[in-house]
Design an enzyme around this catalytic site. Structure first.
Site, PDB file in Angstrom:
ATOM      1  CG  ASP A  56      -1.974  -1.056   1.203  1.00 59.86           C
ATOM      2  OD1 ASP A  56      -2.212  -1.620   0.120  1.00 59.86           O
ATOM      3  OD2 ASP A  56      -2.566  -1.333   2.267  1.00 59.86           O
ATOM      4  CB  THR A  57      -0.015   4.723  -1.006  1.00 55.76           C
ATOM      5  OG1 THR A  57      -0.353   4.456  -2.377  1.00 55.76           O
ATOM      6  CG2 THR A  57       0.622   6.108  -0.917  1.00 55.76           C
TER       7      THR A  57
END
Length: 218
Positions: A56-57
């Site tokens: 994930d970011t």
């Protein structure tokens, strides 16, 4: 543009220490992404390295990049066949009652106009397994080691909320987004087996925002 730390390098692979908050692919609205760094990460090679998997970011830490198409195919299959050892560290918004366990929940994607998309536990979803253990606690939060067997989207985040009943600190989707500048999840180490070669092994040090909340590598 600051350089991204390299944790492992050979002729077919790189493992980088991805900063929390940096998306792998360019967001639709624009802005910084890992793509801005790929030319620097060629390190003398003619082609850009390619991310083998997704984190994930917000998640920081180990990200494997392949330096040629054949390596990309082999590494992707290792992930698909569940041969890759993955260790994550996360900070929970509270302290769980138990110290360790295994979460098995099938996950499915849902979407709504108000909340956008998210993953939920659903009987008809894809099976997912995460082993977890509390490593310590501080100021009402717990540092937990997660070892996922599967690699479903948002797996650890949903397993924390639904399996443990406690979201990751700072998670704006599965928690209240408070208490931390981002979702507090870190890809601490990665081991990728290879035929005829030593495995790819990398460890990423605990980031500063974990230390700011009172947790350390020790």
């Amino acid at each position: 543009m600051s350089r991204i730390p390299i944790l492992f390098e050979d002729g077919e692979a790189l493992v980088i220490d991805k900063p929390g908050g940096l998306p792998i692919e360019r967001p639709r609205k624009g802005g910084p992404s890992l793509e801005d760094h790929l030319a620097d990460l060629r390190l003398g090679f003619q082609r850009d390295p390619v991310a083998v998997h997704r984190i994930d970011t917000d998640t920081s830490g180990c990200l494997l990049l392949a330096r040629n198409p054949k390596a990309l195919k082999r590494f992707a299959k290792a992930f698909e066949d569940r041969l890759v050892g993955k260790r994550y560290l996360g900070i929970l918004a509270a302290i769980p009652e138990e110290n360790e366990g295994t979460i098995e929940l099938a996950l499915s994607k849902i979407s709504s106009a108000e909340k956008g998309w998210r993953m939920i536990a659903a009987k008809k979803g894809k099976p997912s397994i995460t082993h977890w253990q509390v490593l310590g606690d501080h100021d009402g939060h717990a540092l937990v080691e997660f070892r996922p067997e599967t690699g479903r989207t948002h797996q650890i985040r949903v397993h924390a909320l639904t399996g443990l009943g406690i979201p990751l600190l700072g998670d704006p989707v599965y928690g209240d987004g408070k208490g931390a500048p981002r979702t507090m999840l870190h890809a601490a180490s990665l081991i990728v087996p290879r035929e005829g070669k030593p495995p790819i092994e990398a460890s990423a040090p605990l980031p500063r925002d974990f230390a700011a909340l009172g947790f350390s590598d020790g």
